[in-house]
Design an enzyme around this catalytic site. Structure first.
Site, PDB file in Angstrom:
ATOM      1  N   SER A 173       1.315   8.595   4.974  1.00  0.00           N
ATOM      2  CA  SER A 173       0.626   8.571   3.697  1.00  0.00           C
ATOM      3  C   SER A 173       1.662   8.985   2.672  1.00  0.00           C
ATOM      4  CB  SER A 173      -0.534   9.553   3.717  1.00  0.00           C
ATOM      5  OG  SER A 173      -1.061   9.628   2.427  1.00  0.00           O
ATOM      6  N   ARG A 174       2.048   8.027   1.804  1.00  0.00           N
ATOM      7  CA  ARG A 174       3.188   8.312   0.935  1.00  0.00           C
ATOM      8  C   ARG A 174       2.837   9.208  -0.239  1.00  0.00           C
ATOM      9  NH1 ARG A 174       3.954   2.706   1.710  1.00  0.00           N
ATOM     10  NH2 ARG A 174       5.040   2.510   3.700  1.00  0.00           N
ATOM     11  N   VAL A 175       1.578   9.222  -0.676  1.00  0.00           N
ATOM     12  CA  VAL A 175       1.253  10.038  -1.851  1.00  0.00           C
ATOM     13  C   VAL A 175       0.190  11.084  -1.576  1.00  0.00           C
ATOM     14  CG1 VAL A 175       1.941   8.334  -3.561  1.00  0.00           C
ATOM     15  CG2 VAL A 175      -0.376   8.290  -2.671  1.00  0.00           C
ATOM     16  N   THR A 204       0.816  -1.215   0.000  1.00  0.00           N
ATOM     17  CA  THR A 204       0.000   0.000   0.000  1.00  0.00           C
ATOM     18  C   THR A 204       0.855   1.273   0.000  1.00  0.00           C
ATOM     19  OG1 THR A 204      -0.125  -0.307   2.377  1.00  0.00           O
ATOM     20  CG2 THR A 204      -2.021  -0.994   1.112  1.00  0.00           C
ATOM     21  N   ASP A 205       0.181   2.407  -0.181  1.00  0.00           N
ATOM     22  CA  ASP A 205       0.881   3.695  -0.230  1.00  0.00           C
ATOM     23  C   ASP A 205       0.882   4.370   1.136  1.00  0.00           C
ATOM     24  OD1 ASP A 205       0.953   3.471  -3.097  1.00  0.00           O
ATOM     25  OD2 ASP A 205      -1.154   4.033  -3.067  1.00  0.00           O
TER      26      ASP A 205
END
Ligand code: ATP
Ligand code: MG
Length: 577
Positions: free
Chosen positions: A440-442, A414-415
């Site tokens: 939350s990477r994006v 997951t991101d």
């Protein structure tokens, strides 16, 4: 008068009877249907003195005759007894193949615990739908040189000798607008007591994920209405954000709140329940209905008492339904509750299919089955209509162990993840988001500019507070500045508490953050924080309606507006008692 007798092991359907009568041209004759279980499978037709025998029983008799002859011939020729089985196998296959088309037909050689093994079906594909007799459907999962291992999807009365047919199809489920507001099982049957959803469109439950060129960047925000998340762990449309935590830490509530917050936002929501208690899901349906969220939501339900194969295909069904909307240019939010139970269902199937077990007895391809599912969530490029599927998979951990096998797998797919901590939940910090372990990477690029600026500061403040809070337990005398940080930190943490089913609008979140980050809560007692923020918001939207409109439109706060807003806020705070 011509008399025709048709014998079969099970009752023929009306359709089959019509076809048969047409084929036999029996307009002028009498036809009798007899059910004889001894035939095992297939049918026999006695037409006057002609006999057409295509029954499984006859096959076996033929095989036995050949076998007997072979054995006696072999023994006469002096062939060793140990070599006879191999010889038999070679020759008996010829006999059966001449009677049945073995490419599309096979025989059940064992059936137990929802798993069947089938001899034959040499042209069968992986994941192909098989029809067994007239009574059951199965999914081909193991393809070996001699037999097929399949899992039963419906019907359970499968026995040795049943004939299996490959249908040449991958399972499809009904999709489309007709499913909105409905509760269905993973095969698309209605579970809400209403008539089946009328839709002409169906979609394969397995479908390749969009490639890199088919995707575009995640840059639109999908707000959950939960301040802690929208501020610090923002989610964008097309993102895959994991919700992870121990049991009873508010994982499902968080996902349901996000669904409720999509009201009027033109986002279709899908809730996939995997191995959940039926009562818990019916409560969720009621909540959704109460908050007006059911009309844009579809619930795919497999309960804990459903078979492992049904639980296994449930998320793929949800994903197929989501894809139908996504490729039509719509935005979809899909919740998989939860993938830990999905992994367990798949482990059950794999062990029954006698696949080699790996770590924690999960099969080697457990990573693949989750990644192929989650990769299907995407933000599509403009050329493909720009639709999106945002996935919120849920994982349940044991005693907070996020380094176990399945959690680490899904974290890496997951991101980002929202980590809910049992300790925080018990201490009354709800939602129990652990800000330090959540990322939350994006999603950051999907936030409004104002929210991004304000929340960066808040994250630091909370981290600083937690760090000092730990140390302050040891020392008794604290200096003034430390006391201040601790004091204010406690208020920030208080302000991100939020009850269930009470999502905040983006403007409200931004104004709350503005007041929190700019230290306007200093004068407010900790237990009055929520009351203050609510009143403050109501005051500002009345007093500074123009600024609010501009924030709402642009997501930014110009320097000029900021000065004005700060002045109004200071005035409000100084008047606060
Ligand atoms: P399970 O492991 O059983 O699936 P879960 O992690 O999904 O549990 P929930 O069922 O969402 O947890 O919530 C557990 C309990 O906590 C419920 O009774 C719910 O009402 C309560 N709860 C969840 N979130 C909040 C909140 N923000 N404020 C107050 N209570 C909450
Ligand atoms: Mg739950």
């Amino acid at each position: 008068m011509r008399k025709v007798i048709v014998k079969s092991s099970i009752e023929l359907t009306r359709d089959q009877k019509t076809k048969l009568e047409l084929g036999l041209n029996v307009a002028e004759s009498e036809i009798d249907y007899i059910i004889d279980e001894g035939l095992i499978g297939g049918i026999a037709i006695l037409d006057g003195d002609k006999i057409l025998d295509a029954t499984a029983a006859q096959d076996l008799i033929d095989m036995k005759k050949v076998a007997d002859k072979l054995i006696s011939d072999s023994l006469k020729k002096g062939i060793a007894v140990k070599d006879i089985p191999a010889l038999l196998k070679e020759n008996s296959k010829d006999i059966v193949e001449s009677q049945l088309d073995f490419k599309v037909c096979g025989k059940v050689i064992s059936a137990a615990d929802g798993v069947v093994h089938i001899d034959g079906l040499s042209d069968c594909c992986y994941n192909e739908l098989l029809l067994i007799g007239n009574k059951a459907y199965a999914l081909a999962m193991n393809l070996t040189t001699n037999s097929i291992g399949a899992i039963l999807l419906s019907g359970t009365a499968v026995e040795y000798g049943d004939i299996a047919y490959s249908t040449g199809k991958i399972i499809e489920v009904p999709v489309g607008d007709a499913l909105l507001g409905r509760v269905i099982d993973p095969l698309g049957n209605a579970l809400d007591g209403r008539p089946a959803a009328r839709t002409d469109i169906s979609r394969r439950i397995e479908f390749p994920a969009p490639s890199i060129v088919d995707r575009s960047k995640v840059k639109e925000s999908l707000s959950t209405g939960i301040l802690a998340i929208d501020a610090m762990i923002p989610i964008g449309k097309g993102q895959r954000e994991l919700i992870i935590g121990d049991r009873q830490t508010g994982k499902t509530s968080l996902a349901i709140d996000s669904i409720i917050n999509q009201r009027g936002k033109n986002v279709i929501c899908i809730y996939v329940a995997i191995g959940q208690r039926a009562a818990a899901v019916s409560k969720i349906v009621k909540t959704l209905e109460e908050y007006g969220a059911l009309s844009y939501t579809i619930i795919v339900l497999s309960t804990a008492s459903d078979s492992a194969p049904l639980q296994y295909i449930a998320p793929y069904t949800g994903s197929a339904i989501a894809e139908n909307f996504m490729y039509a240019g719509r935005d979809v939010l899909i919740v998989y509750d939860d993938l830990s139970k999905h992994a367990v269902a798949y482990r059950t199937i794999s062990l029954l299919l006698k696949r080699p077990a790996g770590r924690e007895a999960f099969p080697g391809d457990i990573f693949y089955i989750h990644s192929k599912l989650l990769e299907r969530a995407a933000k599509l490029s403009k050329e493909l209509g720009g639709g999106s599927t945002t996935a919120l998979p849920i994982i349940e951990t044991q005693a907070g162990d996020i380094a176990a096998y399945i959690p680490t797998n899904v974290i890496s797919i997951t991101d980002g993840q929202i980590y809910l901590e049992g300790e925080l939940f018990k201490a009354g910090q709800r939602p129990a988001v652990n800000v330090g372990l959540s990322v939350s990477r994006v999603g950051g690029s999907a936030q409004t500019k104002l929210m991004r600026n304000l929340s960066a500061q808040m994250r630091l403040d909370i981290a600083h507070y937690r760090e000092l809070a730990v140390f302050s337990q040891f020392g008794s005398s604290l200096d003034e500045s430390t006391k201040e940080i601790l004091n204010y930190g406690a208020k920030i943490v208080e302000s991100i508490k939020q009850a269930e089913c009470s999502p905040l609008s983006t403007l409200k979140e931004e104004l709350y953050l503005f007041a929190i980050v700019n230290k306007y809560l200093k004068k407010v007692p900790q237990n009055k924080v929520h009351e203050f923020l609510e009143a403050y918001y109501n005051y500002i939207i009345m007093q500074e309606a123009e600024i609010c409109r501009r924030i709402d439109e642009s997501g930014e706060l110009s320097a000029e507006d900021e000065v004005k807003l700060k002045k109004t806020t200071s005035d409000y705070v100084s008047a606060y008692k």
